[in-house]
Motif scaffolding. Structure first.
Motif, PDB file in Angstrom:
ATOM      1  N   LEU A   1      97.050 -49.796  -9.734  1.00 53.14           N
ATOM      2  CA  LEU A   1      96.437 -48.565  -9.232  1.00 53.14           C
ATOM      3  C   LEU A   1      96.247 -47.541 -10.339  1.00 53.14           C
ATOM      4  CD1 LEU A   1      98.313 -48.101  -5.821  1.00 53.14           C
ATOM      5  CD2 LEU A   1      95.917 -48.750  -6.169  1.00 53.14           C
ATOM      6  N   ALA A   2      97.196 -47.499 -11.273  1.00 53.58           N
ATOM      7  CA  ALA A   2      97.073 -46.546 -12.385  1.00 53.58           C
ATOM      8  C   ALA A   2      95.862 -46.868 -13.262  1.00 53.58           C
ATOM      9  CB  ALA A   2      98.359 -46.568 -13.222  1.00 53.58           C
ATOM     10  N   PHE A   3      95.581 -48.161 -13.458  1.00 51.16           N
ATOM     11  CA  PHE A   3      94.410 -48.540 -14.261  1.00 51.16           C
ATOM     12  C   PHE A   3      93.111 -48.301 -13.503  1.00 51.16           C
ATOM     13  CE2 PHE A   3      97.495 -51.064 -16.760  1.00 51.16           C
ATOM     14  CZ  PHE A   3      97.076 -50.709 -18.043  1.00 51.16           C
ATOM     15  N   VAL A   4      93.127 -48.505 -12.186  1.00 53.75           N
ATOM     16  CA  VAL A   4      91.906 -48.373 -11.382  1.00 53.75           C
ATOM     17  C   VAL A   4      91.613 -46.917 -11.048  1.00 53.75           C
ATOM     18  CG1 VAL A   4      90.861 -48.985  -9.160  1.00 53.75           C
ATOM     19  CG2 VAL A   4      92.135 -50.692 -10.434  1.00 53.75           C
ATOM     20  N   ALA A   5      92.639 -46.082 -10.985  1.00 59.47           N
ATOM     21  CA  ALA A   5      92.478 -44.700 -10.517  1.00 59.47           C
ATOM     22  C   ALA A   5      91.416 -43.914 -11.284  1.00 59.47           C
ATOM     23  CB  ALA A   5      93.830 -43.980 -10.578  1.00 59.47           C
ATOM     24  N   PRO A   6      91.375 -43.962 -12.636  1.00 61.27           N
ATOM     25  CA  PRO A   6      90.331 -43.186 -13.332  1.00 61.27           C
ATOM     26  C   PRO A   6      88.911 -43.577 -12.928  1.00 61.27           C
ATOM     27  CG  PRO A   6      92.031 -43.887 -14.869  1.00 61.27           C
ATOM     28  CD  PRO A   6      92.288 -44.613 -13.590  1.00 61.27           C
ATOM     29  N   VAL A   7      88.691 -44.883 -12.737  1.00 69.87           N
ATOM     30  CA  VAL A   7      87.360 -45.341 -12.335  1.00 69.87           C
ATOM     31  C   VAL A   7      87.031 -44.863 -10.933  1.00 69.87           C
ATOM     32  CG1 VAL A   7      85.908 -47.359 -11.968  1.00 69.87           C
ATOM     33  CG2 VAL A   7      87.583 -47.350 -13.825  1.00 69.87           C
ATOM     34  N   VAL A   8      87.997 -44.966 -10.029  1.00 69.04           N
ATOM     35  CA  VAL A   8      87.772 -44.533  -8.650  1.00 69.04           C
ATOM     36  C   VAL A   8      87.510 -43.031  -8.594  1.00 69.04           C
ATOM     37  CG1 VAL A   8      88.815 -44.338  -6.360  1.00 69.04           C
ATOM     38  CG2 VAL A   8      89.129 -46.422  -7.706  1.00 69.04           C
ATOM     39  N   VAL A   9      88.304 -42.268  -9.327  1.00 73.84           N
ATOM     40  CA  VAL A   9      88.102 -40.813  -9.353  1.00 73.84           C
ATOM     41  C   VAL A   9      86.728 -40.480  -9.929  1.00 73.84           C
ATOM     42  CG1 VAL A   9      88.918 -38.654 -10.370  1.00 73.84           C
ATOM     43  CG2 VAL A   9      90.561 -40.305  -9.467  1.00 73.84           C
ATOM     44  N   GLY A  10      86.325 -41.193 -10.995  1.00 74.65           N
ATOM     45  CA  GLY A  10      85.013 -40.954 -11.574  1.00 74.65           C
ATOM     46  C   GLY A  10      83.891 -41.262 -10.599  1.00 74.65           C
ATOM     47  N   LEU A  11      84.019 -42.361  -9.851  1.00 73.65           N
ATOM     48  CA  LEU A  11      82.994 -42.709  -8.865  1.00 73.65           C
ATOM     49  C   LEU A  11      82.906 -41.668  -7.761  1.00 73.65           C
ATOM     50  CD1 LEU A  11      83.549 -46.570  -8.506  1.00 73.65           C
ATOM     51  CD2 LEU A  11      81.591 -45.419  -9.518  1.00 73.65           C
ATOM     52  N   VAL A  12      84.058 -41.182  -7.320  1.00 77.11           N
ATOM     53  CA  VAL A  12      84.054 -40.184  -6.242  1.00 77.11           C
ATOM     54  C   VAL A  12      83.478 -38.860  -6.720  1.00 77.11           C
ATOM     55  CG1 VAL A  12      85.544 -38.819  -4.733  1.00 77.11           C
ATOM     56  CG2 VAL A  12      85.970 -41.264  -5.021  1.00 77.11           C
ATOM     57  N   VAL A  13      83.910 -38.417  -7.904  1.00 80.77           N
ATOM     58  CA  VAL A  13      83.502 -37.098  -8.394  1.00 80.77           C
ATOM     59  C   VAL A  13      82.045 -37.088  -8.829  1.00 80.77           C
ATOM     60  CG1 VAL A  13      83.904 -35.366 -10.191  1.00 80.77           C
ATOM     61  CG2 VAL A  13      85.845 -36.464  -9.048  1.00 80.77           C
TER      62      VAL A  13
END
Length: 326
Positions: A13-25
């Motif tokens: 989750l720590a590795f995926v979180a930046p990508v997910v946050v970027g997609l959402v924002v």
């Protein structure tokens, strides 16, 4: 859940979180906001948007310029996408076999792809100059009357399509070469022993096996064609800026360029960010529909059997065919 499993899950989750946050924002939030803007009218001068309901969408379907910009985009797809796929494949076939200086040839073909589209467009605009351009002078030296490349509505979009093809050949060639490298040599050799000529080997063996590469380039180039903007601005705008691009006689005004014009045009009752957002969503829906159709058709024409395991339905159909043969 064990402690080790929990730690692995948290690490993932720590590795995926930046990508997910970027997609959402940067994607999800702007999409929702633009959809909301499509129901408003705002020219950036008023303090806040004004809700207008479906007025933007009604104006979109009644706008006589929408069919024109869609047809201009279709013309670019017919000339630009088709020539890109064909000439990229031709370049890959010519440079696939290792020979002397083949690396230099590939680098020369790939170099235009890394250049700015605006810079390329400006250079080619000079080359297409109907008075002093090198292409015009070269054609006239052959005794052939040169067309008014960018000044004739019949040739302007074709000229832009040829420039984008020239710039993208290296990219398509690189992917085609990767696909050609994946074709099993024993199949080619067996076909050669059986008497199949070069054309027969290409149509019956090579093309089906590189069809996933062709399909990928078709889908991505079609999406890129629907978003055509920079080359049109660089090659058709005047000193007045982007607002003057799309000529002559609106023959090169694409959907994205028209959306840009409407976003910063406050001379019309419905223009502004709200109407531009409606056009953007129309383009998104159109892109999704065309891509979905391509994937549906790709199931019949793209050969994945050697790359992925068959699905349950494919296994079921194969079993029925075997039973019928018995």
């Amino acid at each position: 859940m064990s402690k080790l499993r929990r730690r692995e899950a948290l690490t993932g989750l720590a590795f995926v979180a930046p990508v997910v946050v970027g997609l959402v924002v940067f994607m999800a939030v702007p999409l929702v906001v633009s959809l909301g803007y499509s129901f408003t009218h705002w020219n950036f001068i008023a303090p806040a948007p004004t809700f207008v309901g479906l007025d933007n969408w009604i104006a979109l379907f009644n706008d006589p310029r929408i069919p024109i910009v869609i047809w201009n985009t279709v013309k670019f797809i017919l000339f630009g996408t088709t020539s890109f796929l064909l000439f990229s494949l031709l370049a890959a076939l010519l440079t696939f076999i290792p020979r002397r200086f083949v690396g230099a040839y590939r680098a020369a073909l790939f170099l235009p792809y890394v250049l700015s589209q605006i810079a390329v467009g400006i250079v080619w605009r000079w080359m297409f100059n109907s008075q002093t351009g090198p292409l015009t002078l070269g054609v006239e030296l052959l005794g052939i009357p040169s067309p008014d490349w960018l000044l004739d509505p019949n040739t302007a979009m074709i000229s832009i399509a040829l420039v984008t093809t020239w710039q993208g050949i290296g990219y398509g060639m690189t992917l085609y070469i990767a696909g050609l490298n994946s074709v099993p040599e024993p199949l080619i050799e067996a076909a050669r022993i059986d008497g199949a000529g070069p054309i027969r080997r290409f149509w019956s063996i090579i093309l089906p096996l590189i069809s996933p590469t062709v399909f990928f380039l078709l889908v991505t180039s079609m999406i890129g064609a629907l978003q055509l903007f920079d080359p049109v601005v660089a090659m058709t705008s005047s000193s007045a800026g982007v607002s003057s691009a799309g000529g002559p006689s609106n023959s090169t005004r694409t959907i994205v360029l028209y959306m840009y014009n409407q976003m910063f045009n406050y001379n019309e009752r419905i223009s502004g960010i709200g109407y531009a957002a409606a056009i953007a969503w129309m383009l998104a829906i159109l892109t999704f529909a065309i891509t979905a159709i391509q994937f549906l058709l790709g199931r019949r024409f793209v050969y994945y059997e050697a790359l992925v395991a068959p699905t349950r339905s494919e296994r079921r159909r194969a079993k029925k065919r075997m039973e019928a043969l018995r």
